[in-house]
Design an enzyme around this catalytic site. Structure first.
Site, PDB file in Angstrom:
ATOM      1  N   GLY A 711      21.001  26.718  17.510  1.00  0.00           N
ATOM      2  CA  GLY A 711      20.708  25.390  16.990  1.00  0.00           C
ATOM      3  C   GLY A 711      19.235  25.125  17.201  1.00  0.00           C
ATOM      4  O   GLY A 711      18.467  26.013  17.569  1.00  0.00           O
ATOM      5  N   LYS A 731      24.545  28.577  27.035  1.00  0.00           N
ATOM      6  CA  LYS A 731      23.658  27.870  26.126  1.00  0.00           C
ATOM      7  C   LYS A 731      22.278  27.840  26.756  1.00  0.00           C
ATOM      8  O   LYS A 731      22.079  27.235  27.802  1.00  0.00           O
ATOM      9  CB  LYS A 731      24.193  26.454  25.961  1.00  0.00           C
ATOM     10  CG  LYS A 731      23.443  25.624  24.962  1.00  0.00           C
ATOM     11  CD  LYS A 731      23.998  24.225  25.033  1.00  0.00           C
ATOM     12  CE  LYS A 731      23.978  23.555  23.701  1.00  0.00           C
ATOM     13  NZ  LYS A 731      24.595  22.232  23.778  1.00  0.00           N
ATOM     14  N   ASP A 836      27.051  13.127  18.309  1.00  0.00           N
ATOM     15  CA  ASP A 836      26.862  14.254  17.417  1.00  0.00           C
ATOM     16  C   ASP A 836      28.190  14.956  17.155  1.00  0.00           C
ATOM     17  O   ASP A 836      28.304  16.168  17.229  1.00  0.00           O
ATOM     18  CB  ASP A 836      25.842  15.233  18.016  1.00  0.00           C
ATOM     19  CG  ASP A 836      25.271  16.177  16.955  1.00  0.00           C
ATOM     20  OD1 ASP A 836      25.417  15.869  15.748  1.00  0.00           O
ATOM     21  OD2 ASP A 836      24.689  17.196  17.337  1.00  0.00           O
TER      22      ASP A 836
END
Ligand SMILES: *[C@@H]1O[C@H](CO)[C@@H](O)[C@H](O)[C@H]1NC(C)=O
Ligand SMILES: *[C@@H]1O[C@H](CO)[C@@H](O)[C@H](O)[C@H]1NC(C)=O
Ligand SMILES: *[C@@H]1O[C@H](CO)[C@@H](O)[C@H](O)[C@H]1NC(C)=O
Ligand SMILES: *[C@@H]1O[C@H](CO)[C@@H](O)[C@H](O)[C@H]1NC(C)=O
Ligand SMILES: *[C@@H]1O[C@H](CO)[C@@H](O)[C@H](O)[C@H]1NC(C)=O
Ligand SMILES: *[C@@H]1O[C@H](CO)[C@@H](O)[C@H](O)[C@H]1NC(C)=O
Ligand SMILES: *[C@@H]1O[C@H](CO)[C@@H](O)[C@H](O)[C@H]1NC(C)=O
Ligand SMILES: *[C@@H]1O[C@H](CO)[C@@H](O)[C@H](O)[C@H]1NC(C)=O
Ligand SMILES: *[C@@H]1O[C@H](CO)[C@@H](O)[C@H](O)[C@H]1NC(C)=O
Length: 898
Positions: A711, A731, A836
């Site tokens: 992302g 992540k 989100d």
């Protein structure tokens, strides 16, 4: 004549009287005998021949375990057959032995129910049936008016807590059964009660305040039930109390500050495993007779009382898994004071919030100390040298802290040490060879430190060693063959080091070895054929090395093998057929080698999900599920291959339409389909520690082959972490991108406060520097094997036909929607707005349970007026311009656009 007649009458009368008395008494003992023989008949197994003497050649008063009273009439008064291994039922005929005072049948294997006829025994004073396999409910003993001791613990009894207990009862022992219901208030009428023990049952409700009326109660054990409410003030009236155990219940609130003054005679106090909070009351130190104090697994805060040493007889002190703090030198004062507890044998403050260096006064603790647990804090500095004085230590745990520097040589003087937990610290230098002086040592955990150098062959002299775990360090050189000669060794984990050379053939000596993990090293040479002699092996993990040669056929002899990992080596030749014989094998990973030829079709090879063979360019055949070419059509030297599953990394964005559908279905469902959420307990939860190096290893140096998504602010890698090789998603934040740091903080804040079955479970966070010295921030999550909803929906829509991934049924869709609604409701109640939410942030586990992830844009709602729209965070949404917010559940629908 008259006299004679009268005399005759008297004689007859006397004769009759005597006869009747005689018959009466012989009837009584005869009944006892019949009843005992009936009791014997109901016993189906008498392994120690306890009842062999119960025959006609002996008088019943001489039968083993049978006692009679000496007074006339002769009657049986006690039956004592403890620990005889008797199997069978307890015959109801015992209820006919009317003069029975004592029945002692503990530690046998009686099954069936407790006969209700025992409740008719008016002379019964003690009934001991502990440790059998009795079932059913507890019959009424209300008529046994002089029954003093009723012991029914460790059976399989069910039903309610008995309400009609005899009024002169002194001891009620019903622990370790499945008793339900509440403690009845009528218990307060049994003022003679001095012991009540009902631990480990399923009793609920409050601990009744009626206890306060029991003037003789000395022992109160109610731990391991489902009691709720606060610490009952009334208990403080029981000044006679000596033992108090309320551990492992659902009790909440503060501990009354006067507890130590009100209960001066306490010797055992167990409050562990509840939800108590607040400070540890300092009055506890006035209860100076306590020798066993367990406050673990609560949420106690503040510092450990400074005068804890006033509890001079303390032998066991367990404070672990709380939020106790040490921030400065003063906060450590308890350690000085504890030196006065000269009988201390066990001490744990593990899993608290202790910071800084351990004071030297640690070395003043009792020389009797056998167990010291300081793990899971934020302790730093070198190996605490006070430990050198604690010569009787059996277990030492310093794990999960930030201790650094080398392990001192003198550790070899702790001659009684059986276990050392030193993992997850920053220890450096060699693994001290003086460990080999610790002849009692059974386990050593040194994982995830910075040890380097070679392993000493001297470790082989540890003749009791069971576990040697040194994964995730920088150990070099060869594995000393001596380790495999240790006669007791069962687990070896040397994974994630820099070991090289060959795996010694002596490995075959370790017939008792269960777990061998050498993954991610630089081993080369053959996989030794002798491994086949390790007949106990269940886990064999040699992946990510440079092993070459062929897979030994002998591995097919290790019939206990459950998990075999040989992936990412340089293995050649064909897969031995013998691996198909391993009946217990559940996982087989042979991927990324240079194997050729036909894949076997038997045993584990029938299960395509349990076998990994991809990345071998010359395999053929096997079951159709493996999607390999038939061997006949495939030339042996071909390097063409087809991966069974094509993983797509970048998938087109979701259309707004499908998202809108999801959200609207979700909102409709929310009202109707409310499921009860299961909150995971955060009790005693500590984040495992992981370093940059650990993450780099887990992802093969953050290689592109491990990348599963990217992302704007972060990249997500798949990897395997920790000793258990847990599949995780890592992540890594791209800190170069503006705003990335902020999203890391936002996500940390959000995740620190939430835990829900429908949120992606976080395992840990890593904030450190990378190999170049740059800031490095990452979050580690449980890996969600089914990927994200976006990918799933679109695989379907695009008609991509893929066996496992493509199909989501309507029922699954609804369930996903409900899961998401549950997660949102939970977030709402925790004042968090996700900001989100979109299909690509909804991840699915193996059971298709949905988990909401990616909290990078999350915010806390302090109040709705404080919300700003359109700051830098809101424009950051990657997928959809102006990410759609959600309508807050509940009756204050403030629509929030992020
Ligand atoms: C015990 O007494 C009951 C009556 O109270 C009778 O029915 C039963 O047969 C007796 N059992 C034995 C073994 O004597
Ligand atoms: C009767 O009991 C005696 C022990 O008191 C024992 O030696 C004997 O073998 C028993 N007889 C039978 C027939 O079991
Ligand atoms: C007692 O409860 C446990 C757990 O709740 C259960 O596993 C066990 O089967 C129960 N035993 C009986 C005899 O009901
Ligand atoms: C306790 O005993 C008294 C007097 O016998 C009786 O009135 C009362 O109901 C009993 N209490 C309970 C809770 O059983
Ligand atoms: C505490 O124990 C002592 C000694 O056993 C005894 O004399 C004293 O009465 C007890 N105190 C209370 C309040 O029961
Ligand atoms: C423990 O106590 C702290 C401080 O009082 C509080 O912030 C935290 O929420 C509590 N945790 C639990 C699990 O109750
Ligand atoms: C421990 O003992 C020392 C000396 O024996 C004494 O000065 C100190 O007050 C004691 N501390 C406590 C908490 O009892
Ligand atoms: C694998 O083995 C081949 C020869 O069998 C060798 O040329 C190659 O260097 C080996 N690869 C590694 C990474 O050891
Ligand atoms: C196939 O292997 C998977 C993964 O080990 C396992 O969950 C599944 O139960 C196995 N299926 C059969 C039929 O053994």
């Amino acid at each position: 004549m008259e006299v004679a007649a009268i005399g005759k009458f008297i004689l007859v009368f006397i004769a009759f009287f005597c006869a009747s008395v005689g018959i009466g008494s012989s009837n009584g003992i005869e009944t006892d005998k019949m009843s005992l023989l009936e009791f014997k008949r109901a016993i189906t197994l008498d392994p120690q021949q306890a009842l062999i003497s119960w025959n006609d050649s002996n008088h019943l008063c001489h039968w083993q375990g049978v006692h009679c009273r000496t007074k006339n009439p002769l009657r049986v008064t006690s039956l004592d057959l403890a620990k005889q291994g008797l199997v069978g039922q307890i015959s109801p005929s015992l209820g006919n032995i009317t003069f029975l005072k004592y029945i002692i049948l503990v530690e046998n294997r009686f099954n069936g129910e407790i006969p209700s006829s025992l409740g008719h025994l008016h002379h019964l004073q003690a009934l001991y049936l502990s440790e059998n396999m009795l079932r059913g409910i507890i019959p009424s003993f209300a008529n046994c008016s002089i029954l003093k001791e009723l012991w029914l613990d460790r059976n399989n009894l069910v039903g309610q807590f008995p309400a009609d207990l005899p009024h002169r009862l002194q001891q009620l022992q019903i622990s370790y059964n499945n008793i339900t219901g509440f403690i009845p208030p009528s218990l307060a009428n049994i003022t003679t009660l001095n012991m009540l023990s009902c631990v480990t049952n399923i009793i609920q409700g409050n601990i009744p305040c009626e206890f306060a009326k029991l003037p003789n109660l000395r022992l109160l054990y109610v731990g391991g039930n489902k009691f709720t409410g606060g610490f009952q003030q009334a208990i403080l009236n029981l000044s006679t109390l000596v033992h108090l155990n309320v551990a492992i219940n659902n009790l909440i609130g503060d501990i009354p500050s006067s507890i130590g003054n009100s209960l001066p005679n306490l010797t055992v106090l167990q409050l562990g495993g509840n939800f108590f909070h607040g400070n540890i009351p300092s009055s506890l130190t006035n209860a100076s007779k306590i020798y066993y104090l367990d406050l673990s697994g609560n949420n106690f805060t503040g510092i450990v009382p400074r005068s804890i040493g006033k509890i001079a007889r303390l032998s066991q002190l367990n404070l672990e898994s709380n939020n106790l703090e040490v921030r400065n030198e003063q906060d450590w004062e308890f350690m000085n004071s504890l030196a006065n507890c000269t009988k201390l044998q066990g001490f744990s403050v593990a899993m608290n919030l202790l910071e800084g260096k351990v004071p030297n006064s640690l070395g003043n603790l009792s020389v009797k100390l056998q167990a010291l647990y300081l793990g899971g804090n934020q302790l730093s500095g070198g190996f605490p040298f006070g430990i050198a004085n604690l010569q009787n230590l059996i277990v030492l745990a310093l794990d999960n802290n930030q201790f650094n520097d080398v392990i001192p040589k003198w550790i070899g003087t702790l001659k009684n040490l059986q276990g050392a937990h030193l993992e997850n610290n920053i220890f450096t230098g060699f693994v001290p060879s003086s460990f080999s002086n610790l002849s009692q040592l059974e386990y050593i955990y040194l994982d995830s430190n910075q040890f380097n150098g070679y392993l000493s062959p001297n470790l082989g002299s540890l003749k009791m060693l069971d576990t040697l775990s040194i994964s995730n360090n920088n150990i070099q050189g060869m594995v000393p063959k001596e380790i495999f000669r240790i006669p007791t060794i069962m687990q070896i984990d040397l994974s994630f080091n820099n070991l090289d050379g060959k795996l010694p053939i002596e490995v075959g000596n370790a017939k008792q070895l269960i777990y061998l993990r050498l993954s991610s090293n630089k081993f080369s040479g053959d996989v030794p054929n002798t491994l086949g002699s390790c007949e106990s092996l269940e886990f064999l993990k040699l992946d990510w090395n440079f092993f070459n040669g062929s897979i030994p056929t002998s591995l097919g002899n290790i019939s206990s093998l459950k998990d075999l990992e040989l992936s990412h080596n340089n293995l050649t030749g064909s897969i031995p057929m013998s691996l198909g014989n391993l009946k217990l094998l559940q996982q087989l990973d042979l991927s990324f080698n240079r194997l050729i030829g036909g894949v076997p079709t038997e045993g584990i090879f029938k299960n395509a999900t349990a076998v990994r063979i991809d990345g071998n360019h010359g395999l053929c055949g096997g079951t159709p599920e493996l999607h390999l070419l038939a061997c006949s059509t495939m030339p042996l030297n071909s390097t063409k291959h087809k991966l069974p599953i094509v993983l797509k990394v970048m998938i087109p964005l979701a259309s707004l339409l499908s998202l809108a559908t999801v959200i609207s279905i979700m909102l409709i469902q929310r009202g109707q389909h409310k499921r009860k959420s299961t909150f995971l307990p955060s009790l005693g939860y500590i984040l495992p520690k992981v370093s940059y190096n650990g993450l780099a290893r887990a992802t093969d140096g953050f290689s592109a082959s491990k990348l599963v998504g990217k992302g704007r602010y972060s990249s997500v890698y798949q990897g395997e972490l920790f000793q258990d090789r847990k599949a995780v998603a890592i992540k890594v934040f791209s800190l170069g991108t503006r705003g990335a740091h902020k999203t890391f903080i936002a996500e940390c804040n959000a995740l620190r406060n939430v835990r829900h079955r429908n949120l992606v479970p976080i395992i840990t966070a890593c904030s450190s520097t990378d190999s170049m010295g740059n800031d490095f921030k990452a979050l580690v999550y449980e890996f969600m094997p089914r990927g994200d909803l976006h990918a799933l929906l679109h695989l379907k829509r695009d008609g991509e036909n893929n066996s496992t991934l493509s199909c989501i049924t309507l029922a699954q869709r609804l369930s996903i929607v409900v899961d998401v609604a549950d997660a949102l409701e939970y977030l709402h109640h925790n004042n968090i707005v996700h900001c989100d939410l979109k299909p690509s942030n909804i991840l699915l586990d193996d059971n298709m349970t949905a988990h909401v992830g990616d909290f990078g844009l999350a915010r806390f709602v302090v109040d709705s007026a404080a919300l700003h729209l359109g700051d830098s965070i809101s424009t950051s949404s990657v997928a959809i311009k102006g990410t759609i917010g959600y309508v807050a559940p509940g009756n204050a629908p403030n629509f929030i656009m992020c």
